[in-house]
Scaffold this active site. Structure first.
Site, short mmCIF file in Angstrom:
data_model
loop_
_atom_site.label_atom_id
_atom_site.label_comp_id
_atom_site.label_asym_id
_atom_site.label_seq_id
_atom_site.Cartn_x
_atom_site.Cartn_y
_atom_site.Cartn_z
N ASP A 43 0.73 -1.27 -0.01
CA ASP A 43 -0.16 0.06 0.04
C ASP A 43 0.89 1.18 -0.10
OD1 ASP A 43 -2.11 1.67 0.43
OD2 ASP A 43 -2.85 0.53 1.84
N ASP A 44 0.65 2.11 -0.95
CA ASP A 44 1.29 3.70 -1.07
C ASP A 44 3.02 3.18 -0.97
OD1 ASP A 44 -1.03 4.64 -0.82
OD2 ASP A 44 -0.61 5.62 1.16
N CYS A 79 -5.41 4.78 -3.44
CA CYS A 79 -5.81 3.31 -3.17
C CYS A 79 -7.22 2.75 -3.83
CB CYS A 79 -6.00 3.21 -1.93
SG CYS A 79 -4.52 4.03 -0.46
N ASP A 305 -0.32 -0.36 -4.94
CA ASP A 305 -1.34 0.24 -5.76
C ASP A 305 -1.11 1.63 -6.18
OD1 ASP A 305 -1.16 1.35 -2.92
OD2 ASP A 305 -3.21 1.06 -2.42
N ASN A 306 -0.19 2.44 -5.51
CA ASN A 306 0.38 3.57 -6.09
C ASN A 306 1.51 4.06 -5.16
OD1 ASN A 306 -2.27 4.17 -4.33
ND2 ASN A 306 -0.18 5.33 -3.55
#
Ligand SMILES: *[C@@H]1O[C@H](CO)[C@@H](O)[C@H](O)[C@H]1NC(C)=O
Ligand SMILES: *[C@@H]1O[C@H](CO)[C@@H](O)[C@H](O)[C@H]1NC(C)=O
Ligand SMILES: *[C@@H]1O[C@H](CO)[C@@H](O)[C@H](O)[C@H]1NC(C)=O
Ligand SMILES: *[C@@H]1O[C@H](CO)[C@@H](O)[C@H](O)[C@H]1NC(C)=O
Ligand SMILES: *[C@@H]1O[C@H](CO)[C@@H](O)[C@H](O)[C@H]1NC(C)=O
Ligand SMILES: *[C@@H]1O[C@H](CO)[C@@H](O)[C@H](O)[C@H]1NC(C)=O
Ligand SMILES: *[C@@H]1O[C@H](CO)[C@@H](O)[C@H](O)[C@H]1NC(C)=O
Ligand SMILES: *[C@@H]1O[C@H](CO)[C@@H](O)[C@H](O)[C@H]1NC(C)=O
Length: 506
Positions: A43-44, A79, A305-306
């Site tokens: 995540d992130d 997200c 996700d990013n």
């Protein structure tokens, strides 16, 4: 082939059922054993600020044991839209999850009635896969139902948390207080795989794991606290450098006070520390797959996700911006047929993941998917260097978050400022604005490595960067482009923001 014969069922009824299914699979794929697939979605997690550094085992066991992508991008640097893109193979303008709220399609009605019933797990289940999910699902998921297609589902309620959370576990809400979520996800995945082996299942499996790291509040496992205490956030050339060169939100940022820099450094350390438990999870899983002789027939994907920025252009800490820090993601893949140490330059997007996985599952790629399989690039990686063969135009789209409720009364200003993500730990520097809405084309072709962005704000702000000349995106060249070039990009964006399926890859 070994696994195939080992994996016979013990219960006669289920065994017969499995046999019928397997035989039909066998016919369809003429003797080819479908591979298992494991996806780890962090995540992130940035690449630009060396976000992969804490994942040394992962780099060895997946990246160097298989392929590492140098040009992997999210389609939306946020997200919920990005996760929806991974599950559907679609750009956000098609799955219509455009922000992290239910009203923005995050686990909303349209998602449940249109996207979820035909998403990746459903398609894999139809191919005979047993499917397993554990971790953060969509930000607005609250345990109201087990999404279709999952054999086993352990989905987190709400956004990333490390402690004190609830999971919907196969239809039952279970709350945890002191179990570190990444470790729980690891244990649940190990149990699932061990049971698959123990019960000698004939079906291949699809395991998707979504640990909370490195998302805020960036809580490391106690055993990792302080590991990177001596590190500081990477001082890129744009670190704490305000600029008027960019769209309104970024252009209005000022030099950050020292306390905020100290906070950025602290978050940088904690982000890396929180990823160490993910690295352990990956080694545990690879060791288990190895012991059970499943490793050679399993694809393992590692991605995020990013990305994330920390201090660039005096933006404290977030994603949501169209710069490489926020849009580039890690992507590692190992599996059957992928040569060790493949260094892949091909340009890929998170929307390509579902089509690629379906290719591995020998399934048809539905025409609604906007991405394309990158399996060919994995099996036959092209030599490094960008030229015609890498030509690709990726769309990056984002809708500025914010409404009158996103105003933070602890910060100066008023709801009428049309800002969002204003937090006291960031010295009330706001990280999003209602007019931070944009579409960009990430342009790769012979000798070209650029991004071109159009903002939907009152000034129709343009930004463009030549990443070959200016990897840190210090100089906006949008207004220096030839009018014909700008016009061409404009048309390209018109096409891409409306594209669907085949027309996204012309
Ligand atoms: C789980 O809890 C949520 C509330 O947090 C509730 O809406 C949902 O119905 C519960 N799910 C089940 C299966 O009980
Ligand atoms: C979980 O929440 C409780 C109650 O709010 C709090 O006392 C406890 O410290 C929290 N636990 C962790 C590990 O954060
Ligand atoms: C902020 O930090 C810099 C460099 O460490 C130092 O030179 C400066 O004096 C500090 N500013 C304040 C206001 O403390
Ligand atoms: C798999 O196990 C074998 C035998 O124990 C070992 O030699 C090999 O290094 C292991 N491979 C991985 C990737 O763990
Ligand atoms: C593309 O690049 C590779 C390696 O740099 C080179 O071998 C190939 O000839 C190039 N192709 C074209 C069409 O320029
Ligand atoms: C999310 O998008 C919806 C639909 O465009 C909008 O109504 C809502 O205000 C957005 N939420 C936030 C927090 O921006
Ligand atoms: C963006 O929104 C802010 C806040 O409403 C406003 O002050 C600013 O002028 C807008 N900028 C552009 C370029 O639209
Ligand atoms: C945009 O789409 C039209 C219609 O499909 C096509 O003819 C045109 O070449 C496209 N233009 C660009 C710049 O992609």
């Amino acid at each position: 082939m070994e696994n195939w014969f080992q994996r016979q069922h013990t219960s006669p009824a289920l065994r017969a059922l499995n046999l019928i299914l397997s035989l039909s699979l066998l016919c369809l794929v003429s003797g080819y054993v479908l591979p298992n697939i494991v996806v780890i979605l962090s995540d992130d997690q940035d690449v630009e600020l060396h976000g992969m550094f804490p994942l040394q085992e992962t780099m060895d066991l997946i990246g160097r044991a298989g392929a590492q992508f140098n040009n992997a991008y999210t389609s939306t640097p946020l997200c919920c839209p990005a996760r929806a893109s991974i599950l559907t193979g679609q750009y956000a303008h098609n799955h219509r999850t455009t922000n992290n709220s239910i009203s923005g399609g995050c686990n909303g009605q349209l998602w449940k009635t249109r996207s979820e019933p035909r998403a990746l797990p459903v398609l894999l289940a139809e191919r005979g896969y047993r499917t397993f999910y554990a971790g953060k699902y969509l930000n607005e998921f609250r345990g109201e139902h087990v999404p279709p297609g999952w054999t086993e589902f352990h989905g987190l309620h709400g956004n990333s948390r490390y402690y004190n959370y609830t999971l919907l576990q196969n239809g039952r809400n279970v709350s945890y207080t002191d179990t570190y979520l990444t470790d729980l996800i690891s244990d649940l995945a190990v149990d699932f795989i061990q049971q698959e082996v123990q019960w000698k299942r004939m079906n291949p499996f699809f395991v998707m794991l979504a640990p909370p790291a490195a998302h805020a509040p960036y809580t490391p496992a106690p055993r990792h606290e302080g590991t990177f205490a001596k590190w500081k956030a990477l001082r890129t050339p744009s670190f704490n450098v305000p600029t008027k060169d960019k769209h309104w939100l970024v252009g209005s940022s000022k030099v950050l006070p020292n306390e905020t820099i100290a906070t950025i450094d602290k978050y940088f350390q904690k982000r890396w520390e929180s990823l160490l438990a993910v690295d352990e999870m990956v080694s545990t899983l690879v060791a288990l797959l190895n012991e059970t002789q499943l490793l050679d027939n399993t694809y393992i994907v590692y991605t995020s996700d990013n990305g994330y920025h920390l201090g660039q252009f005096s933006q404290p800490f977030d994603k949501r911006q169209p710069y490489e820090t926020d849009i580039r993601v890690p992507l590692l893949v190992r599996g059957p047929g992928i040569a060790k140490g493949s260094d892949i330059q091909s340009v890929v997007s998170l929307i390509d993941l579902a089509p690629t996985i379906l290719t591995w599952a020998n399934a048809l790629i539905p025409s609604y998917m906007d991405g394309q399989s990158f399996n060919e690039n994995l099996l036959k990686p092209l030599p490094s260097g960008i030229n015609e063969t890498y030509k690709r135009h990726l769309l990056i789209e984002y809708w500025g978050e914010g409404n009158y409720k996103t105003y933070n009364p602890e910060c100066p200003g008023s709801p009428k400022d049309r800002l969002a993500q204003c937090t006291t730990d960031a010295d009330c520097h706001c990280q999003d604005a209602w007019n931070n809405t944009y579409a960009c084309v990430r342009d790769f072709q012979y000798k070209v490595d650029r991004i071109y962005c159009e903002f939907r704000d009152t000034e129709n702000t343009l930004e463009a960067y030549d990443l070959k000349e200016d990897p840190y995106q210090m100089k906006n060249i949008a207004y220096d482009l030839l009018p014909i070039e700008r016009a061409l990009y404009g048309i390209m964006l018109q096409n891409l923001t409306k594209c669907s399926g085949h027309s996204c890859n012309l």
